[in-house]
Design a protein around this motif. Structure first.
Motif: not given
Ligand SMILES: [Zn+2]
Length: 409
Positions: A377-400
């Motif tokens: 999420s862009i909400e986490q971009a540029h902030k302290a403790d920026e993260f990506v949910a592992l489920s998002e990475i999984e969804r991206c893998d599926g999409f690609l």
């Protein structure tokens, strides 16, 4: 020819073990401190070696100082695996924003997993997408080698996106020179894997008001730079109000109108001196159908009017307006076919328009239909403790994965 052979042998001799899974790639990429003010060459060299180990040829374009590079690589299509024109570009920027002044729970340049989230600078903006794209490459290469890839797959990694999208234009110029016109581009900025079909542009301006100094008891001998700057700022604010009420605004944007905002101001040296200089900056975030002229023209008219008043009192005074940065908006509509493809693949026909700018406008402007879609999420971009949910990475893998399959059909 013989040189190439020698190169190949030495590369094989020093072949490295690269990650297989996206999450491991992401961990590796976060380990490179690619804050925009630093070189990104260590990351680029690592990805280059990986691509070459897969038998691919990379194309690098450098900044003037040669301490930063873009990487463009193609998995070719066609019967003889020699076709590199057309195809689909997966695009990501390698640079990240600084961590200065931020308090992080763990080292921002060491990927750390807590509660199914991967933390680190760049986790969502946007090394997550790059990691998924890199993890996809071996499979794309295998399909290419089997003659099954009908449409080439390109990967474009840029530098200096976060400081004004300075890298991507070099990639686009290079593609033009090489006669490569990709059919589509997907920029993997964090959208929670939803489809963003348009974004605003940005233009940043610096305004210098040159007055004339005098003792504050002799105001008639001076021209007060701060006073004139404040009149101009008042005009900019009125203009901002006016453009927020235009009847051609677009409700699909979360902020449905173009914005105009003064950000910094400096002026004056002492209370008892009429100031001879005042400098301020403002930015303009335009809806795609509005141009920079739409706001610059009225501001320039106002500047001419104020300059005339100032110069009537002291001819050496005046106002300078300089554009410091400009990133084009991404229009909806040019990318209808790509939107249809993505909807068909994901079954999701939701479309969004966003206020932040990406390289998408530059791709669109050079004739490559583009959408934005990436993990996190862009909400986490540029902030302290920026993260990506592992489920998002999984969804991206599926999409690609589905995108790659669409390149074989
Ligand atoms: Zn980004």
């Amino acid at each position: 020819m013989s040189l190439n052979t020698v190169n190949k042998v030495s590369q094989e001799a020093s072949s490295t073990d690269y990650p297989v899974k996206s999450i491991d790639w992401l961990t590796r990429l976060i380990g490179f401190d690619t804050v925009s003010r630093h070189s990104n060459l260590a990351l680029i060299n690592d990805v280059q070696a990986y691509c070459e180990q897969l038998g691919l040829t990379v194309d690098l374009t450098f900044n003037k100082e040669k301490n930063k590079a873009n990487l463009f690589v193609t998995v070719p299509a066609g019967q003889d695996a020699d076709q590199i024109n057309h195809g689909l570009v997966l695009s990501g920027h390698t640079d990240v924003v600084p961590v200065d002044g931020q308090t992080w729970t763990s080292d921002p340049f060491v990927a750390t997993i807590r509660d199914d989230k991967l933390y680190g600078r760049g986790a969502c903006d946007m090394k997550g997408f790059i990691a998924c794209a890199l993890a996809l490459l071996p499979q794309a290469v295998a399909l290419s080698n089997q003659g099954k890839l009908r449409r080439p797959l390109h990967l474009a990694l840029s530098f200096d996106e976060e400081v004004g999208c300075l890298g991507a234009p070099l990639i686009l110029a290079d593609l033009k020179m090489r006669g490569i016109t990709p059919d589509y581009c997907i920029v993997g900025e964090p959208t929670n894997m939803t489809m963003v079909v348009a974004h605003k542009g940005i233009a940043v301006y610096r305004c210098r008001v040159h007055g004339k100094s005098a003792h504050s008891s002799l105001t008639h001998q001076g021209v007060n730079a701060i006073s004139y700057a404040s009149r101009l700022i008042g005009f900019v604010d009125e203009l901002a109000q006016a453009i927020s009420h235009r009847d051609d605004n677009d409700d699909l944007f979360d902020v449905p109108y173009s914005t105009l905002s003064v950000g910094t101001i400096h002026g004056g040296t002492a209370t008892n001196i009429v100031p001879n200089l005042c400098e301020f900056t403002f930015d303009y975030r335009n809806l795609p159908h509005m141009t920079q002229d739409d706001i610059v023209a009225p501001i320039q008219t106002k500047i001419a009017e104020l300059t005339e008043q100032m110069q009537a009192r002291a001819p050496e005074t005046g106002i300078e307006l300089l554009q410091e940065e400009s990133v084009p908006a991404m229009r909806d509509g040019d990318n209808a076919e790509l939107q249809a493809l993505v909807t068909a693949l994901t079954g999701d026909d939701e479309r969004h328009k966003v206020a932040y700018a990406t390289e998408g406008g530059q791709y669109t402007n050079s004739g490559i239909p583009t959408i934005i879609c990436g993990p996190g999420s862009i909400e986490q971009a540029h902030k302290a403790d920026e993260f990506v949910a592992l489920s998002e990475i999984e969804r991206c893998d599926g999409f690609l994965q589905k995108l790659l399959e669409s390149c074989t059909a």
